[in-house]
Write a protein that holds these residues in place. Structure first.
Motif, PDB file in Angstrom:
ATOM      1  N   HIS A 119      -4.017   4.511  -1.827  1.00  0.00           N
ATOM      2  CA  HIS A 119      -2.985   4.746  -0.547  1.00  0.00           C
ATOM      3  C   HIS A 119      -4.305   5.470   0.252  1.00  0.00           C
ATOM      4  O   HIS A 119      -4.777   5.919  -0.302  1.00  0.00           O
ATOM      5  CB  HIS A 119      -1.819   5.352  -0.176  1.00  0.00           C
ATOM      6  CG  HIS A 119      -2.043   6.783  -1.018  1.00  0.00           C
ATOM      7  ND1 HIS A 119      -0.872   7.520  -0.375  1.00  0.00           N
ATOM      8  CD2 HIS A 119      -2.911   7.505  -1.935  1.00  0.00           C
ATOM      9  CE1 HIS A 119      -1.394   8.243  -1.305  1.00  0.00           C
ATOM     10  NE2 HIS A 119      -2.425   8.736  -1.826  1.00  0.00           N
ATOM     11  N   PRO A 145      -7.881   2.351  -1.488  1.00  0.00           N
ATOM     12  CA  PRO A 145      -7.915   1.405  -0.836  1.00  0.00           C
ATOM     13  C   PRO A 145      -9.673   0.582  -0.285  1.00  0.00           C
ATOM     14  O   PRO A 145     -10.009  -0.321  -0.545  1.00  0.00           O
ATOM     15  CB  PRO A 145      -7.856   1.426   0.455  1.00  0.00           C
ATOM     16  CG  PRO A 145      -6.251   2.898  -0.018  1.00  0.00           C
ATOM     17  CD  PRO A 145      -7.072   3.299  -0.676  1.00  0.00           C
ATOM     18  N   LYS A 148      -1.439  -5.251  -4.441  1.00  0.00           N
ATOM     19  CA  LYS A 148      -1.123  -3.267  -3.513  1.00  0.00           C
ATOM     20  C   LYS A 148       0.223  -3.456  -4.019  1.00  0.00           C
ATOM     21  O   LYS A 148       1.165  -3.438  -3.811  1.00  0.00           O
ATOM     22  CB  LYS A 148      -1.855  -3.796  -2.244  1.00  0.00           C
ATOM     23  CG  LYS A 148      -0.840  -1.833  -2.127  1.00  0.00           C
ATOM     24  CD  LYS A 148      -2.161  -1.766  -0.518  1.00  0.00           C
ATOM     25  CE  LYS A 148      -1.699  -0.645   0.555  1.00  0.00           C
ATOM     26  NZ  LYS A 148      -2.868   0.834  -0.189  1.00  0.00           N
ATOM     27  N   GLU A 193       3.467  -0.864  -2.922  1.00  0.00           N
ATOM     28  CA  GLU A 193       3.493  -0.273  -1.546  1.00  0.00           C
ATOM     29  C   GLU A 193       5.664   0.556  -2.039  1.00  0.00           C
ATOM     30  O   GLU A 193       6.433  -0.007  -2.663  1.00  0.00           O
ATOM     31  CB  GLU A 193       3.673  -0.532  -0.715  1.00  0.00           C
ATOM     32  CG  GLU A 193       2.264  -0.677  -0.500  1.00  0.00           C
ATOM     33  CD  GLU A 193       1.726  -1.535   1.341  1.00  0.00           C
ATOM     34  OE1 GLU A 193       1.624  -0.848   1.694  1.00  0.00           O
ATOM     35  OE2 GLU A 193       1.611  -2.574   0.289  1.00  0.00           O
ATOM     36  N   ASP A 243       2.154   2.167   2.358  1.00  0.00           N
ATOM     37  CA  ASP A 243       1.336   2.993   2.586  1.00  0.00           C
ATOM     38  C   ASP A 243       1.374   3.565   4.436  1.00  0.00           C
ATOM     39  O   ASP A 243       1.381   3.030   5.168  1.00  0.00           O
ATOM     40  CB  ASP A 243      -0.380   2.132   2.198  1.00  0.00           C
ATOM     41  CG  ASP A 243      -1.460   2.859   2.641  1.00  0.00           C
ATOM     42  OD1 ASP A 243      -1.983   4.100   3.138  1.00  0.00           O
ATOM     43  OD2 ASP A 243      -2.637   2.707   1.914  1.00  0.00           O
ATOM     44  N   PHE A 281      -4.892   0.859   8.398  1.00  0.00           N
ATOM     45  CA  PHE A 281      -4.674   0.040   7.409  1.00  0.00           C
ATOM     46  C   PHE A 281      -5.864  -1.640   6.997  1.00  0.00           C
ATOM     47  O   PHE A 281      -5.955  -1.293   6.010  1.00  0.00           O
ATOM     48  CB  PHE A 281      -3.439  -0.206   7.796  1.00  0.00           C
ATOM     49  CG  PHE A 281      -2.770  -0.821   6.150  1.00  0.00           C
ATOM     50  CD1 PHE A 281      -2.269  -0.306   5.271  1.00  0.00           C
ATOM     51  CD2 PHE A 281      -2.324  -2.451   6.712  1.00  0.00           C
ATOM     52  CE1 PHE A 281      -2.072  -1.048   3.750  1.00  0.00           C
ATOM     53  CE2 PHE A 281      -2.143  -3.011   5.163  1.00  0.00           C
ATOM     54  CZ  PHE A 281      -1.584  -2.159   4.069  1.00  0.00           C
ATOM     55  N   ASN A 292      -7.105  -2.782   3.876  1.00  0.00           N
ATOM     56  CA  ASN A 292      -6.882  -3.927   2.475  1.00  0.00           C
ATOM     57  C   ASN A 292      -7.115  -4.954   2.679  1.00  0.00           C
ATOM     58  O   ASN A 292      -5.651  -6.076   2.810  1.00  0.00           O
ATOM     59  CB  ASN A 292      -4.924  -3.184   3.212  1.00  0.00           C
ATOM     60  CG  ASN A 292      -5.023  -1.853   1.584  1.00  0.00           C
ATOM     61  OD1 ASN A 292      -5.214  -1.508   1.296  1.00  0.00           O
ATOM     62  ND2 ASN A 292      -5.257  -0.774   3.286  1.00  0.00           N
TER      63      ASN A 292
END
Ligand code: CAO
Length: 415
Positions: A15, A20, A35, A37, A43, A60, A64
């Protein structure tokens, strides 16, 4: 064309930024990055520094790409079972939780090994083992404890952090190298191992030249290429060196035409020894090429301020791009200070895939930094970041869960 890391499955428990960046690189090299979450939240960066309401932030999306997102509540017993199934089918678990968080979830190194002895467990932490090992750490803390802040800035000012995210993205890079190295070793041993990249260590690694200078200072009491020489005082620790070069070829940032109104009308100029005569010619100081006070690098050191002031008189008559063009003709190393706007609009960076335009279903088009590492047999195609939980059903189905089981787990709040 195949990708370098085809077939490698990464359980991405990362995160914010440091973790990342690491898993994004692995995804660009072809790994399947899943990923994990928390449902409903994800995240924390999905909602940080948002520029469009209710849309995943650029923070973000730019960290990602090329990943799949699944939501699992890893504190829920059924959620834990799903995570166990993922551990059994993945090659690497990457995490950058606060120290001890993975253990508190019940996933100690021993437990992970029981589930999958081939698994590599890779972690970013703020500090390595020692007095600060339990501390939570963010980018600028790492810059301060890794030696970057005390050596950045001007001598008459306070310590300064740099805009380059050397603590987060820098440590992510270190971790990615550790992971591929551990994957390679596993091809011989068949075993997984733990990989740790501490942010303090990563920053210090990037500040290696400053530890070099600390020892030079202790031995000689002076550093002749630093702006403090010859008139300033040297203390016990490496001082801040302003814009002095970190290497053996003196350099400085000089004003160019338009500096009064444009904050980036500057150029970095290096007085590289082999081209000294050419520098003298360009700036109209031909006599310096043979003058005993200027002819050799050692003779020049006490006069660097005057030398750069003279060169600046010349650079101020040119724009930074004109100066670059002229200096390049003579192989004089220099670099214009480029703004982010200029970088974003630079066609050659678009061409190489270093700056990429990506389309996102809720955000629309945005720019990102593509893979800075180019492999001739494993080209990178940057694809958008996943929406929260976008691939939960797909990944669960791959793990063998039926549609009914998936909806039961969802109702139970496990996914
Ligand atoms: N389901 C259930 N719980 C989850 C979960 C999931 N899918 N994902 C995370 N959690 C839980 C963790 O188990 C942890 O719970 P406990 O505290 O009860 O053990 C909790 O969420 C929070 O994790 P955290 O402590 O890592 O998060 P934070 O926001 O408080 O701290 C940070 C953030 C970055 C300071 C900390 O994670 C850290 O120091 N990481 C290591 C260094 C690092 O990477 N820093 C750089 C970050 S980028 O600037």
């Amino acid at each position: 064309m195949s990708k370098a890391l085809d077939g490698v499955r990464i359980l991405d428990f990362t995160h914010v930024q440091s973790g990342p960046t690491c898993t994004q690189l692995l995804a660009w090299f072809g790994a399947d990055v899943i990923k994990v979450e928390r449902a409903g939240a994800g995240d924390i960066t999905r909602e940080q520094l948002r520029d469009i309401p209710d849309v995943d932030s650029l923070y973000f999306t730019m960290l990602n790409h090329n990943k799949r997102s699944v939501t699992i509540d890893t504190k829920n017993p059924e959620g834990k079972q799903v995570l166990e199934a993922l551990i059994q089918t993945c090659d690497v678990l990457v995490e950058n939780f606060a120290p001890g968080a993975l253990d508190r979830m019940g996933f100690t190194w021993e437990r992970i090994q029981e589930l999958n002895p081939r698994m590599i467990v890779a972690s970013v932490k703020g500090f390595g083992p020692g007095p600060y090992e339990d501390c939570k750490v963010y980018e600028n803390v790492a810059q301060c404890v890794g030696g970057a802040a005390s050596t950045t800035g001007f001598d008459d000012g306070p310590p300064v952090v740099t805009g380059a995210q050397i603590g987060d993205s820098g440590t992510g890079l270190h971790l990615a190298l550790g992971i591929v190295t551990a994957l390679y070793q596993r091809t011989h041993t068949g075993r997984g191992q733990r990989v740790l990249a501490a942010m303090q260590d990563g920053v210090l690694n990037l500040c290696r030249v400053k530890l070099r200078d600390q020892q030079r200072l202790e031995r000689t009491g002076v550093m002749k290429e630093y702006p403090q020489y010859p008139n300033g005082e040297f203390g016990e620790a490496v001082p801040r060196a302003g814009n002095a070069s970190g290497g053996g070829q003196p350099g400085w940032i000089l004003k160019c035409k338009g500096w009064e109104t444009d904050p980036n009308a500057y150029i970095y100029f290096i007085t590289q020894a082999p081209v000294w005569a050419k520098i003298c010619n360009v700036i109209g100081k031909e006599e310096w090429a043979t003058h005993p006070d200027y002819a050799t690098p050692a003779a020049r050191l006490p006069h660097l301020k005057d030398i750069f002031a003279e060169i600046e008189r010349w650079t101020m008559t040119k724009t930074k791009f004109e100066a670059m063009q002229i200096l390049n003709k003579y192989d004089i190393p220099c670099g214009p200070i480029l703004s982010m706007k200029e970088i974003a609009e630079e066609p050659s960076l678009r061409k190489t895939g270093t700056i990429v335009e990506v389309d996102h279903p809720t955000r629309g088009k945005y720019l990102t930094v593509g893979n800075p590492i180019k492999l001739s047999d494993s080209p990178t195609e940057v694809t958008r970041s996943p929406l929260l939980g976008e691939h939960t059903d797909e990944v669960m189905a791959e793990l063998g869960y039926s549609t009914e089981q998936i909806s039961a787990l969802r109702t139970a709040g496990a996914i």
